[in-house]
Design a protein around this motif. Structure first.
Motif, PDB file in Angstrom:
ATOM      1  N   THR A   1      -3.759 -39.358  14.161  1.00 40.08           N
ATOM      2  CA  THR A   1      -5.289 -39.773  13.954  1.00 40.08           C
ATOM      3  C   THR A   1      -5.209 -40.962  13.609  1.00 40.08           C
ATOM      4  OG1 THR A   1      -5.276 -37.390  12.901  1.00 40.08           O
ATOM      5  CG2 THR A   1      -7.050 -39.082  12.338  1.00 40.08           C
ATOM      6  N   VAL A   2      -6.623 -41.676  14.120  1.00 40.56           N
ATOM      7  CA  VAL A   2      -6.949 -43.044  13.774  1.00 40.56           C
ATOM      8  C   VAL A   2      -8.291 -42.815  13.164  1.00 40.56           C
ATOM      9  CG1 VAL A   2      -5.589 -44.314  15.384  1.00 40.56           C
ATOM     10  CG2 VAL A   2      -7.710 -43.387  16.042  1.00 40.56           C
ATOM     11  N   GLY A   3      -8.673 -43.729  12.566  1.00 38.82           N
ATOM     12  CA  GLY A   3     -10.116 -43.761  11.891  1.00 38.82           C
ATOM     13  C   GLY A   3     -10.716 -45.161  11.986  1.00 38.82           C
ATOM     14  N   LEU A   4     -12.001 -45.168  11.741  1.00 38.55           N
ATOM     15  CA  LEU A   4     -12.756 -46.393  11.789  1.00 38.55           C
ATOM     16  C   LEU A   4     -14.309 -46.056  11.085  1.00 38.55           C
ATOM     17  CD1 LEU A   4     -13.233 -49.107  13.308  1.00 38.55           C
ATOM     18  CD2 LEU A   4     -14.723 -47.859  15.158  1.00 38.55           C
ATOM     19  N   PRO A   5     -14.426 -46.928  10.221  1.00 42.24           N
ATOM     20  CA  PRO A   5     -15.898 -46.986   9.430  1.00 42.24           C
ATOM     21  C   PRO A   5     -16.926 -47.527  10.236  1.00 42.24           C
ATOM     22  CG  PRO A   5     -14.697 -48.813   8.494  1.00 42.24           C
ATOM     23  CD  PRO A   5     -13.740 -48.010   9.454  1.00 42.24           C
ATOM     24  N   VAL A   6     -18.228 -46.728  10.383  1.00 42.30           N
ATOM     25  CA  VAL A   6     -19.091 -47.101  11.160  1.00 42.30           C
ATOM     26  C   VAL A   6     -20.520 -46.857  10.443  1.00 42.30           C
ATOM     27  CG1 VAL A   6     -19.336 -44.707  12.247  1.00 42.30           C
ATOM     28  CG2 VAL A   6     -20.393 -46.787  13.470  1.00 42.30           C
TER      29      VAL A   6
END
Length: 411
Positions: free
Chosen positions: A219-224
């Motif tokens: 899993t990878v994550g990114l704030p948007v």
């Protein structure tokens, strides 16, 4: 008068059984052709069993809350000979005549299976357990704890257990192997614990997640930032849900990089022929995933009604098999539960699942006015099959979804 069996129908190509939810008729009731008389629940939806002809209910064998396999006789209709001629239905006498001419496979005495007939729970012993660290014994070989004897396998089949179900049992056999005696002791131990029958939906979710977890998932994550999406939604009519924005952006990003949505089959990566994306819908005791078709080709405004209809029918468990098949990826909005981060698991037939957390007000630095300004931000997370997609590729895909969300008017 002739009798026509009421059979549990084949409710989908992948459905082997269904649970009786409600009986809508009683013995003695008169019914008409195509009348829904029994409501059943499969692992995907609530459906109805209908009659094949006019008649009178002469017998009901089905019981509410009980599961029956496809083809099981749920009851009987008493019909007229004229009705049989009119509809062409098979009567009980016709079916019995067929069986007498062509007995079902396995009706003959099966040849004894000497391997499984062996009641001995032994096997070639694994190496003895040797303590490598004090208080932490580990087997010197890899066979013991993973081996399940034929007798143990047969007992698990009797109880409807899978290997994951016995993971809580401490094995006393060689190499930590769980024996039949270990299993029986554990069953006796939990006999008095509170329990409840798992629903068909819960069993379906459990089976899907068990199959999904056989792959290396990451899993990878990114704030948007969501401010532009929220502004666009306020000025739209009809108003798209936040999940629909995410679904549309995901489909567009995948259409630019279709290899990310492929799945591995032997030595080949099979690429999608259409960008059909599923949306996770929470229902009682589980999740259903209706699929939106060709999302990359339809503008956001044209998807709203289709999306609302699918989600509504999903919540009411009124989806057809066609509504849930063929998706290449899924989106899920776990932010509706107030969660800011999660690691969703893709379905066994999919490589990707994209999730979004709850929006949170945060101070964000503005280079234009050189001060912090309030902004609504949420985390996007992408779980993927690492055999098909690497971390870099997943990160680029996630970044592209975030970029598309900053231009909601173009979705």
């Amino acid at each position: 008068m002739p009798f026509v069996p009421i059979l549990m129908p084949q409710l989908g190509e992948s459905i082997a059984e269904a649970t009786i939810v409600r009986l809508d008729v009683a013995v003695g009731d008169t019914v008409r052709t195509d009348q829904e008389i029994i409501e059943v629940e499969t692992n995907k939806a609530v459906m109805g069993v209908t009659t094949l002809c006019d008649g009178i209910v002469s017998e009901l064998r089905a019981q509410e809350g009980v599961s029956y396999s496809v083809g099981t006789v749920l009851g009987m209709l008493e019909v007229t000979a004229e009705e049989v001629t009119r509809t062409g239905v098979e009567t009980l006498e016709m079916m019995e005549a067929k069986l007498s001419v062509n007995p079902p496979p396995g009706s003959q005495q099966a040849e004894e299976n000497l391997h499984f007939g062996n009641q001995d729970d032994s096997y070639e012993e694994a190496p003895a357990v040797v303590p490598s660290v004090k208080g932490l014994p580990v087997p010197t070989g890899t066979m013991g704890a993973h081996y399940i004897s034929p007798r143990m396998r047969a007992r698990m089949d009797d109880l409807g257990l899978r290997e994951a179900d016995i993971s809580a049992i401490v094995g006393t056999g060689s190499g930590g192997r769980v024996t039949v005696n270990d299993l029986e002791r554990f069953i006796d131990y939990i006999e008095t614990w509170p329990s409840s029958q798992a629903s068909p939906m819960r069993l379906a979710v459990a089976d899907a997640m068990r199959r999904s977890w056989t792959r290396p998932l990451a899993t990878v994550g990114l704030p948007v930032r969501l401010d532009r999406v929220l502004d666009h939604r306020r000025n739209s009519n009809p108003k798209p849900g936040l999940t629909l924005y995410l679904l549309r952006a995901f489909a567009k990003a995948l259409s630019e990089d279709p290899a990310s949505a492929g799945f591995l089959m032997g030595g080949k990566v099979v690429h999608p022929r259409a960008f059909d994306i599923g949306v996770a819908v929470q229902v009682e005791d589980g999740v259903v995933v209706p699929v939106m078709r060709k999302v990359d080709q339809k503008p956001l405004r044209d998807l709203v009604r289709e999306y609302d209809d699918l989600v509504d029918r999903g919540r009411r468990r009124r989806l057809t098999e066609e509504d849930t098949k063929g998706g290449i990826a899924t989106v899920t909005n776990f932010g509706t539960f107030g969660l800011t981060w999660a690691t969703p698991i893709p379905l066994p037939n999919e490589t990707l699942i994209l999730g979004i957390g709850a929006g949170v007000k945060k101070p964000v630095w503005s280079t234009e006015v050189e001060t912090f300004l309030p902004a609504t931000e949420a985390d996007l997370v992408l779980t993927f099959d690492h055999r098909v997609v690497d971390g870099g590729g997943a990160g680029l895909l996630l970044k592209r979804v975030g970029e598309l969300l900053q231009k909601p008017e173009e979705l």
